[in-house]
Design a protein around this motif. Structure first.
Motif, PDB file in Angstrom:
ATOM      1  N   ARG A 116       0.827  -1.195   0.000  1.00 44.95           N
ATOM      2  CA  ARG A 116       0.000   0.000   0.000  1.00 44.95           C
ATOM      3  C   ARG A 116       0.866   1.250   0.000  1.00 44.95           C
ATOM      4  O   ARG A 116       1.864   1.333   0.726  1.00 44.95           O
ATOM      5  CB  ARG A 116      -0.906   0.012   1.233  1.00 44.95           C
ATOM      6  CG  ARG A 116      -2.016   1.047   1.199  1.00 44.95           C
ATOM      7  CD  ARG A 116      -2.658   1.168   2.580  1.00 44.95           C
ATOM      8  NE  ARG A 116      -2.954  -0.122   3.177  1.00 44.95           N
ATOM      9  CZ  ARG A 116      -4.073  -0.800   2.939  1.00 44.95           C
ATOM     10  NH1 ARG A 116      -4.982  -0.318   2.108  1.00 44.95           N
ATOM     11  NH2 ARG A 116      -4.292  -1.962   3.536  1.00 44.95           N
ATOM     12  N   THR A 117       0.496   2.208  -0.822  1.00 40.35           N
ATOM     13  CA  THR A 117       1.172   3.506  -0.850  1.00 40.35           C
ATOM     14  C   THR A 117       0.127   4.586  -0.612  1.00 40.35           C
ATOM     15  O   THR A 117      -1.063   4.302  -0.460  1.00 40.35           O
ATOM     16  CB  THR A 117       1.851   3.743  -2.211  1.00 40.35           C
ATOM     17  OG1 THR A 117       0.836   3.912  -3.228  1.00 40.35           O
ATOM     18  CG2 THR A 117       2.745   2.557  -2.590  1.00 40.35           C
ATOM     19  N   GLU A 118       0.554   5.828  -0.582  1.00 40.92           N
ATOM     20  CA  GLU A 118      -0.385   6.927  -0.365  1.00 40.92           C
ATOM     21  C   GLU A 118      -1.370   7.078  -1.515  1.00 40.92           C
ATOM     22  O   GLU A 118      -2.441   7.656  -1.350  1.00 40.92           O
ATOM     23  CB  GLU A 118       0.383   8.237  -0.157  1.00 40.92           C
ATOM     24  CG  GLU A 118       1.209   8.266   1.127  1.00 40.92           C
ATOM     25  CD  GLU A 118       1.928   9.594   1.296  1.00 40.92           C
ATOM     26  OE1 GLU A 118       1.833  10.435   0.379  1.00 40.92           O
ATOM     27  OE2 GLU A 118       2.583   9.778   2.347  1.00 40.92           O
ATOM     28  N   SER A 122       1.108  -0.581  -5.003  1.00 50.67           N
ATOM     29  CA  SER A 122       2.335  -0.436  -5.775  1.00 50.67           C
ATOM     30  C   SER A 122       2.331  -1.346  -6.998  1.00 50.67           C
ATOM     31  O   SER A 122       1.453  -2.194  -7.181  1.00 50.67           O
ATOM     32  CB  SER A 122       3.540  -0.788  -4.904  1.00 50.67           C
ATOM     33  OG  SER A 122       3.575  -2.181  -4.638  1.00 50.67           O
TER      34      SER A 122
END
Length: 279
Positions: A116-118, A122
């Motif tokens: 999880r990224t902002e 990914s």
């Protein structure tokens, strides 16, 4: 309307909510998480859901921000541990990946993972070259990032390995010792998020038939204890296994005499503590 509510809740839990928690204080106690079923006690009960077909249901459907990813949820692995299915566009081809949620912001698909990224999930990443030649069936992860996984075996062969994060680096896979890798068909491991125990399937001479569910508890010195058979209240004379504990730590789900249509059972996870040796 209730099915839509459940779908939304599960989709949020798997795709949107930070899943670092394992304790009961951070997981919703909503009865919708259990589809309105009366939870079992220490006697295993069938996990029969009229809303689910033998083929499994599919929930939701989300595009990634770049429109080159699409996610939905399948119940084939069990209603309280759904698979996240992702179609990801690679060049001009859409490829399908089955992801398993872990106890962190990472989801694994055998030797691959996404995190999880902002801005979303990914790109697909390799766990490492050492994993790519292993035919992994199930991989689970602890809160510390320890991976525990099996390998598709033939003629009874089957081995369970682990890989830790050491100083932020992924170590090469190592096989567990004889406490876990004894007998035939060692497969489908589940490591507790706090690494206090590992559950897996294995066929052993002192078992009840084909594969039985076993558990090994971590000792105070960090080593793993001898395998403990779950006993005849859980195991049958058939292929038993595929166990996992619900994310709130309350219930153990497993597949007894595991043949199509792979009907599952569930039982209060306190049964695990009844097997823990006194040190």
């Amino acid at each position: 309307m209730k099915h839509i509510c459940i779908s939304t809740l599960l989709l949020l839990h798997v795709l949107l909510i930070n899943s670092r928690s394992y304790g009961q204080d951070t997981v919703s106690a909503s009865k919708d998480l259990y589809f309105g079923l009366t939870p079992p006690d220490m006697v295993a009960m069938p996990l029969a859901l009229d809303a689910m077909s033998a083929e499994g249901w599919e929930l939701g459907g989300l595009h990634g921000s770049g429109m080159d990813e699409f996610y939905f949820i399948s119940s084939l692995a069990g209603p309280f541990r759904p698979d996240v299915i992702s179609f990801r566009k690679e060049g001009r081809v859409w490829k399908k990946y089955d992801f398993y949620s872990s106890a962190s912001d990472i989801m694994y698909s055998k030797d691959k993972y996404i995190e999880r990224t902002e801005t979303g999930w990914s790109e697909m990443k390799s766990i490492g070259a050492a994993f790519e030649d292993i035919r992994i069936m199930r991989l689970t992860a602890s809160l510390k990032g320890t991976l525990v996984f099996d390998e598709v075996g033939t003629n009874g062969n089957g081995i369970i390995r682990y890989s830790r994060l050491v100083d932020g680096k992924r170590e090469a896979p190592k096989p567990f010792a004889k406490e876990i890798n004894t007998g035939k068909w060692n497969a489908h491991p589940f490591i507790a998020p706090d690494e206090s125990y590992i559950i897996w399937d294995s066929e052993r001479e002192d078992g009840y038939g084909r594969t039985d569910m076993h558990i090994s508890f971590r000792k105070k010195d960090g080593s793993w204890g001898e395998a403990i058979n779950f006993g005849d209240k859980i195991n049958t004379d058939g292929w038993d296994g595929g166990a996992y504990v619900t994310p709130d730590g309350k219930y153990l789900s497993f597949c007894p005499n595991c043949n199509p249509p792979y009907d599952r059972m569930w039982v209060d996870a306190k049964i695990i503590e009844t097997l823990r040796p006194n040190e």
